[in-house]
Motif scaffolding. Structure first.
Motif, short mmCIF file in Angstrom:
data_model
loop_
_atom_site.label_atom_id
_atom_site.label_comp_id
_atom_site.label_asym_id
_atom_site.label_seq_id
_atom_site.Cartn_x
_atom_site.Cartn_y
_atom_site.Cartn_z
N ARG A 99 3.58 -62.66 -47.50
CA ARG A 99 3.13 -62.73 -47.93
C ARG A 99 1.26 -63.53 -47.78
N PHE A 100 1.95 -65.56 -47.94
CA PHE A 100 1.30 -66.40 -48.00
C PHE A 100 1.31 -66.66 -45.94
N SER A 101 0.65 -65.53 -45.44
CA SER A 101 0.92 -66.10 -43.92
C SER A 101 -0.83 -65.92 -43.70
N HIS A 102 -1.30 -65.83 -44.44
CA HIS A 102 -3.26 -65.68 -44.56
C HIS A 102 -3.80 -67.27 -45.36
N SER A 103 -2.74 -67.42 -46.34
CA SER A 103 -3.16 -68.54 -46.53
C SER A 103 -3.13 -69.34 -45.94
N TYR A 104 -1.36 -69.90 -45.12
CA TYR A 104 -1.37 -71.37 -43.59
C TYR A 104 -1.83 -71.07 -43.10
N GLY A 105 -2.16 -69.81 -42.28
CA GLY A 105 -3.25 -69.84 -40.77
C GLY A 105 -1.98 -69.87 -40.12
N GLU A 106 -2.64 -70.69 -38.90
CA GLU A 106 -1.74 -70.67 -37.40
C GLU A 106 -0.62 -72.13 -37.40
N LYS A 107 -1.64 -72.95 -39.29
CA LYS A 107 -0.32 -74.04 -39.40
C LYS A 107 0.62 -74.09 -40.43
N CYS A 108 2.11 -74.87 -40.37
CA CYS A 108 2.91 -74.25 -41.46
C CYS A 108 1.91 -75.60 -42.68
N PRO A 109 2.67 -75.09 -43.64
CA PRO A 109 2.66 -75.28 -45.25
C PRO A 109 2.97 -77.03 -44.89
N ALA A 110 3.29 -77.63 -46.43
CA ALA A 110 3.88 -79.00 -45.92
C ALA A 110 5.68 -78.44 -46.35
N LEU A 111 5.02 -78.02 -47.97
CA LEU A 111 7.08 -76.98 -48.24
C LEU A 111 7.62 -75.87 -46.96
N CYS A 112 7.25 -75.94 -45.62
CA CYS A 112 8.09 -74.97 -45.11
C CYS A 112 8.60 -76.09 -44.69
N GLU A 113 10.49 -75.44 -44.44
CA GLU A 113 11.31 -75.71 -44.06
C GLU A 113 11.46 -74.71 -42.99
N GLY A 114 11.21 -74.40 -41.99
CA GLY A 114 10.86 -74.40 -40.53
C GLY A 114 12.44 -72.60 -40.49
N GLU A 115 11.68 -71.98 -41.54
CA GLU A 115 12.07 -70.90 -41.47
C GLU A 115 11.02 -69.54 -41.40
N CYS A 116 10.16 -70.28 -41.24
CA CYS A 116 8.92 -69.07 -40.14
C CYS A 116 9.61 -69.06 -39.08
N ARG A 117 9.59 -70.14 -38.55
CA ARG A 117 10.12 -69.93 -36.80
C ARG A 117 11.40 -69.34 -36.81
N ASP A 118 11.97 -68.23 -37.53
CA ASP A 118 13.10 -67.38 -37.55
C ASP A 118 12.84 -66.43 -36.92
N ASN A 119 11.63 -66.04 -37.52
CA ASN A 119 10.72 -64.55 -37.46
C ASN A 119 10.01 -65.26 -36.13
N PRO A 120 9.64 -63.56 -35.45
CA PRO A 120 8.16 -63.25 -35.00
C PRO A 120 6.68 -63.87 -35.76
N LYS A 121 5.79 -63.95 -34.81
CA LYS A 121 4.87 -63.95 -35.91
C LYS A 121 4.03 -62.97 -35.89
N VAL A 122 3.23 -63.49 -36.89
CA VAL A 122 2.77 -61.82 -37.95
C VAL A 122 1.67 -62.20 -37.45
N CYS A 123 0.01 -60.74 -37.22
CA CYS A 123 -0.90 -60.91 -37.23
C CYS A 123 -1.05 -62.20 -39.02
N LEU A 124 -2.12 -62.45 -38.47
CA LEU A 124 -3.15 -63.32 -39.89
C LEU A 124 -3.21 -62.39 -41.90
N THR A 125 -4.28 -60.89 -40.55
CA THR A 125 -4.51 -59.86 -41.84
C THR A 125 -4.15 -58.82 -42.28
N CYS A 126 -3.19 -57.92 -40.90
CA CYS A 126 -2.79 -57.41 -41.35
C CYS A 126 -1.11 -56.99 -42.23
N ARG A 127 -1.36 -56.15 -43.15
CA ARG A 127 -0.32 -55.92 -43.62
C ARG A 127 0.12 -54.62 -44.08
#
Ligand SMILES: [Zn+2]
Ligand SMILES: [Zn+2]
Length: 156
Positions: A99-127
């Motif tokens: 649910r924070f995908s919109h806040s971070y946009g194309e960049k990973c937040p500092a606290l990201c440990e790379g878990e986003c890379r195990d998933n396909p990308k998502v739309c910035l705004t569609c939910r």
């Protein structure tokens, strides 16, 4: 680069190239006019832009062709590109940070440990109805690339 990344790169290049063409073309507004029917397209600033009559013979398509060209004058094309860029910016694929995908946009937040890379990308705004991001490309992005002429063959 995933298929979705390639598709978005293609869309950006295609819009950039269409924008360069429109900026280089004779400034408008363009309008059809002519002595034998509106088969010549003229720019209000710089005169004749296109003559859709071919030779001296009557050509049934010359008037509809001139109307079509005038309707797609540089200002009209640039207006549509600007609107499509806004649409693009709303529906870009971003790393999946839930649910924070919109806040971070194309960049990973500092606290990201790379878990986003195990998933396909998502739309910035569609939910979806429970508020979770939708896998990219969303339908809006698919409609946009379709409008710009994207086909499966472009992926290769
Ligand atoms: Zn979307
Ligand atoms: Zn991340």
């Amino acid at each position: 680069m995933t298929d979705t990344d390639r598709m978005v790169a293609w869309l950006r290049e295609t819009m950039d190239s269409a924008e360069r063409d429109a900026e280089a073309a004779t400034p408008g507004p363009w309008a059809p006019e002519g002595a034998l029917g509106a088969d010549v397209v003229t720019s209000a600033l710089l005169g004749r832009v296109a003559d859709c009559s071919v030779g001296t013979d009557y050509r049934p398509q010359s008037i509809p062709d001139a109307a079509h060209i005038a309707r797609h004058d540089p200002a009209a094309v640039l207006r549509r590109i600007a609107a499509d860029r806004k649409q693009h910016d709303e529906h870009i694929p971003v790393p999946d940070h839930g649910r924070f995908s919109h806040s971070y946009g194309e960049k990973c937040p500092a606290l990201c440990e790379g878990e986003c890379r195990d998933n396909p990308k998502v739309c910035l705004t569609c939910r979806d109805s429970s508020g979770d991001p939708i896998e990219a490309p969303c339908r809006s992005l698919e409609f946009l690339v379709e409008a710009w002429g994207w086909t499966e063959e472009e992926q290769r």
